[in-house]
Design a protein around this motif. Structure first.
Motif, PDB file in Angstrom:
ATOM      1  N   ALA A 197      27.904  43.590  61.557  1.00 26.28           N
ATOM      2  CA  ALA A 197      28.349  44.915  61.139  1.00 26.28           C
ATOM      3  C   ALA A 197      28.600  44.908  59.636  1.00 26.28           C
ATOM      4  CB  ALA A 197      29.617  45.323  61.888  1.00 26.28           C
ATOM      5  N   VAL A 198      28.803  46.094  59.087  1.00 20.12           N
ATOM      6  CA  VAL A 198      29.108  46.255  57.671  1.00 20.12           C
ATOM      7  C   VAL A 198      30.598  46.542  57.512  1.00 20.12           C
ATOM      8  CG1 VAL A 198      28.710  47.634  55.593  1.00 20.12           C
ATOM      9  CG2 VAL A 198      26.790  47.085  57.113  1.00 20.12           C
ATOM     10  N   THR A 199      31.247  45.785  56.638  1.00 17.20           N
ATOM     11  CA  THR A 199      32.649  46.023  56.289  1.00 17.20           C
ATOM     12  C   THR A 199      32.705  46.388  54.814  1.00 17.20           C
ATOM     13  OG1 THR A 199      33.496  44.442  57.922  1.00 17.20           O
ATOM     14  CG2 THR A 199      34.943  45.002  56.091  1.00 17.20           C
ATOM     15  N   VAL A 200      33.511  47.389  54.491  1.00 17.13           N
ATOM     16  CA  VAL A 200      33.666  47.824  53.106  1.00 17.13           C
ATOM     17  C   VAL A 200      35.075  47.494  52.631  1.00 17.13           C
ATOM     18  CG1 VAL A 200      33.481  49.750  51.483  1.00 17.13           C
ATOM     19  CG2 VAL A 200      32.058  49.719  53.551  1.00 17.13           C
ATOM     20  N   LEU A 201      35.169  46.814  51.488  1.00 17.30           N
ATOM     21  CA  LEU A 201      36.442  46.549  50.826  1.00 17.30           C
ATOM     22  C   LEU A 201      36.611  47.580  49.720  1.00 17.30           C
ATOM     23  CD1 LEU A 201      36.487  42.656  50.417  1.00 17.30           C
ATOM     24  CD2 LEU A 201      37.786  44.019  52.043  1.00 17.30           C
ATOM     25  N   LEU A 202      37.579  48.448  49.873  1.00 14.49           N
ATOM     26  CA  LEU A 202      37.816  49.498  48.898  1.00 14.49           C
ATOM     27  C   LEU A 202      39.041  49.185  48.039  1.00 14.49           C
ATOM     28  CD1 LEU A 202      37.359  52.804  50.947  1.00 14.49           C
ATOM     29  CD2 LEU A 202      35.741  51.766  49.357  1.00 14.49           C
ATOM     30  N   GLY A 203      39.033  49.718  46.836  1.00 11.82           N
ATOM     31  CA  GLY A 203      40.184  49.565  45.960  1.00 11.82           C
ATOM     32  C   GLY A 203      39.789  49.755  44.511  1.00 11.82           C
ATOM     33  N   ARG A 204      40.788  50.012  43.707  1.00 15.38           N
ATOM     34  CA  ARG A 204      40.548  50.165  42.282  1.00 15.38           C
ATOM     35  C   ARG A 204      40.377  48.808  41.631  1.00 15.38           C
ATOM     36  NH1 ARG A 204      45.511  54.505  41.491  1.00 15.38           N
ATOM     37  NH2 ARG A 204      44.451  56.297  42.430  1.00 15.38           N
ATOM     38  N   ASN A 205      39.961  48.807  40.368  1.00 22.69           N
ATOM     39  CA  ASN A 205      39.869  47.561  39.623  1.00 22.69           C
ATOM     40  C   ASN A 205      41.232  46.880  39.608  1.00 22.69           C
ATOM     41  OD1 ASN A 205      37.166  47.996  39.011  1.00 22.69           O
ATOM     42  ND2 ASN A 205      37.599  49.006  37.078  1.00 22.69           N
ATOM     43  N   GLY A 206      41.219  45.569  39.871  1.00 19.55           N
ATOM     44  CA  GLY A 206      42.469  44.818  39.921  1.00 19.55           C
ATOM     45  C   GLY A 206      43.140  44.821  41.272  1.00 19.55           C
ATOM     46  N   SER A 207      42.489  45.434  42.272  1.00 14.51           N
ATOM     47  CA  SER A 207      43.095  45.513  43.608  1.00 14.51           C
ATOM     48  C   SER A 207      42.989  44.207  44.387  1.00 14.51           C
ATOM     49  CB  SER A 207      42.439  46.633  44.414  1.00 14.51           C
ATOM     50  OG  SER A 207      41.065  46.347  44.631  1.00 14.51           O
ATOM     51  N   GLY A 208      42.040  43.340  44.002  1.00 13.40           N
ATOM     52  CA  GLY A 208      41.831  42.085  44.725  1.00 13.40           C
ATOM     53  C   GLY A 208      40.543  42.037  45.517  1.00 13.40           C
ATOM     54  N   ARG A 209      39.721  43.086  45.408  1.00 10.74           N
ATOM     55  CA  ARG A 209      38.464  43.122  46.173  1.00 10.74           C
ATOM     56  C   ARG A 209      37.561  41.942  45.835  1.00 10.74           C
ATOM     57  NH1 ARG A 209      35.642  47.918  44.045  1.00 10.74           N
ATOM     58  NH2 ARG A 209      36.618  47.093  42.185  1.00 10.74           N
ATOM     59  N   THR A 210      37.328  41.732  44.538  1.00  8.57           N
ATOM     60  CA  THR A 210      36.436  40.645  44.115  1.00  8.57           C
ATOM     61  C   THR A 210      37.020  39.290  44.492  1.00  8.57           C
ATOM     62  OG1 THR A 210      35.486  41.943  42.309  1.00  8.57           O
ATOM     63  CG2 THR A 210      35.352  39.542  42.118  1.00  8.57           C
ATOM     64  N   SER A 211      38.317  39.127  44.354  1.00  9.40           N
ATOM     65  CA  SER A 211      38.950  37.860  44.722  1.00  9.40           C
ATOM     66  C   SER A 211      38.754  37.563  46.202  1.00  9.40           C
ATOM     67  CB  SER A 211      40.441  37.883  44.381  1.00  9.40           C
ATOM     68  OG  SER A 211      40.636  37.934  42.975  1.00  9.40           O
ATOM     69  N   ALA A 212      38.818  38.597  47.046  1.00  9.77           N
ATOM     70  CA  ALA A 212      38.592  38.399  48.476  1.00  9.77           C
ATOM     71  C   ALA A 212      37.160  37.937  48.746  1.00  9.77           C
ATOM     72  CB  ALA A 212      38.887  39.690  49.238  1.00  9.77           C
ATOM     73  N   LEU A 213      36.180  38.571  48.085  1.00  7.62           N
ATOM     74  CA  LEU A 213      34.784  38.141  48.247  1.00  7.62           C
ATOM     75  C   LEU A 213      34.602  36.714  47.770  1.00  7.62           C
ATOM     76  CD1 LEU A 213      32.191  40.884  47.244  1.00  7.62           C
ATOM     77  CD2 LEU A 213      33.009  40.242  49.500  1.00  7.62           C
ATOM     78  N   HIS A 214      35.156  36.395  46.610  1.00  5.85           N
ATOM     79  CA  HIS A 214      34.985  35.059  46.045  1.00  5.85           C
ATOM     80  C   HIS A 214      35.673  34.000  46.897  1.00  5.85           C
ATOM     81  CE1 HIS A 214      33.890  36.407  41.673  1.00  5.85           C
ATOM     82  NE2 HIS A 214      33.023  36.820  42.589  1.00  5.85           N
ATOM     83  N   ALA A 215      36.763  34.361  47.539  1.00  5.30           N
ATOM     84  CA  ALA A 215      37.413  33.421  48.450  1.00  5.30           C
ATOM     85  C   ALA A 215      36.531  33.152  49.666  1.00  5.30           C
ATOM     86  CB  ALA A 215      38.772  33.960  48.882  1.00  5.30           C
ATOM     87  N   LEU A 216      35.901  34.196  50.199  1.00  2.00           N
ATOM     88  CA  LEU A 216      34.977  34.007  51.319  1.00  2.00           C
ATOM     89  C   LEU A 216      33.805  33.116  50.927  1.00  2.00           C
ATOM     90  CD1 LEU A 216      34.722  37.609  52.827  1.00  2.00           C
ATOM     91  CD2 LEU A 216      35.612  35.584  53.992  1.00  2.00           C
ATOM     92  N   ALA A 217      33.313  33.309  49.704  1.00  2.00           N
ATOM     93  CA  ALA A 217      32.135  32.569  49.249  1.00  2.00           C
ATOM     94  C   ALA A 217      32.457  31.157  48.786  1.00  2.00           C
ATOM     95  CB  ALA A 217      31.451  33.327  48.117  1.00  2.00           C
ATOM     96  N   GLY A 218      33.732  30.865  48.547  1.00  2.70           N
ATOM     97  CA  GLY A 218      34.090  29.548  48.036  1.00  2.70           C
ATOM     98  C   GLY A 218      34.015  29.438  46.537  1.00  2.70           C
TER      99      GLY A 218
END
Length: 226
Positions: free
Chosen positions: A31-52
Motif C-alpha cells: 500500500a501507499v503511506t503518505v507522511l505529511l508535515g511542514r519543513n522541520g516536522s521530521g518527515r525526512t528523518s523518518a524516511l532516513h531512519a527507515l532507510a538506514g
C-alpha cells in the motif's frame, strides 16, 4: 492489513537537536503511506531512519517482522529497499541512460520506467548534471523504479514536476502497490487529490505524530493538526 515496516519509539538526533521524539509509525504492506508535515516536522528523518541513512538514538526499525535497526543502508538496499532523497539524488557525471542501468537493472525495468516517464527518452544521452531540477527528479524516481524494490521511499517526489506528471506518478504508485505488493512511503507538505487512494496518512508536527488515519479522515480537520 499487515505491516511491512514500522518505527517503534524512534528517536533521531542531530547533535543536540532531536528531530523525532520517540515516534511510532506503521506502514502497511502492499500500500501507499503518505507522511505529511511542514519543513522541520521530521518527515525526512523518518524516511532516513527507515532507510538506514541515519541511526536511531533510541527505538527500533522493523521490516518484514525483523528488527533491522543495526543494519546499514547498503544491506537494506540488498534486501529490497530503495530511497529517493529530496536532494542530491543523481550523479552529475552519469548520463540518464547510465542511471537507468546502475546496479545491473533488468532492461525490462528501464523500459517500464521510460513508459511511465516518456519525458526521459530524449534525455538518455545527457549527463544528469546538465538537467533541470525537475528532470533530475524524474531520473531519480525512474532509477528507483528500475530496481523494482519491495519498499520504496520517496522524499517529496513531486518537487519540480508538472502537475500532470505528478498525477501520473501517483497513479502508478497506487496501482503497483495494489497489484504487485510493493510498499510505498512518500512525503508531502499537503495531501494531493491524486493520493486520495493512499491507505494511511501520518501527519508529523515538530517530531511527533499528530494524526494517523485514512485520507478521508484528514479532510476538514483544523489546521492545528499540523
Amino acid at each position: 492489513m499487515s505491516v511491512e515496516a514500522a518505527l517503534r519509539s524512534a528517536r533521531v538526533r542531530y547533535g543536540p537537536l532531536e528531530a523525532l521524539h520517540g515516534v511510532d509509525l506503521a506502514f502497511p504492506a502492499g500500500a501507499v503511506t503518505v507522511l505529511l508535515g511542514r519543513n522541520g516536522s521530521g518527515r525526512t528523518s523518518a524516511l532516513h531512519a527507515l532507510a538506514g541513512v541515519v541511526r536511531l538514538a533510541a527505538g527500533r526499525v522493523l521490516w518484514q517482522g525483523r528488527d533491522v535497526t543495526a543494519l546499514d543502508a547498503h544491506r537494506r538496499v540488498r534486501l529490497g529497499l530503495a530511497l529517493v532523497p529530496a536532494e542530491r539524488a543523481v550523479f552529475a557525471s552519469l548520463t540518464v541512460a547510465e542511471h537507468l542501468g546502475l546496479g545491473g537493472s533488468a532492461p525490462s525495468g528501464a523500459d517500464e520506467a521510460l513508459a511511465l516517464l516518456p519525458e526521459l527518452s530524449a534525455l538518455l544521452p545527457r549527463p544528469a548534471g546538465t538537467l533541470s531540477g525537475g528532470q533530475r527528479q524524474l531520473v531519480a524516481v525512474a532509477r528507483a523504479l528500475t530496481a523494482r524494490p519491495r519498499l520504496l521511499l520517496l522524499d517529496e517526489p513531486d518537487r519540480g514536476l508538472a502537475p500532470a506528471v505528478t498525477a501520473r506518478l501517483h497513479a502508478h504508485l497506487l496501482g503497483t502497490a495494489a497489484a504487485g505488493g510493493r510498499t510505498v512511503v512518500l512525503t508531502a507538505q499537503s495531501l494531493p487529490r491524486s493520493l486520495a487512494g493512499a491507505a494511511v496518512v501520518h501527519v508529523l508536527h515538530r517530531g511527533e505524530v499528530s494524526f494517523s488515519g485514512e485520507p478521508s479522515e484528514l479532510r476538514g480537520r483544523p489546521a492545528g493538526v499540523w
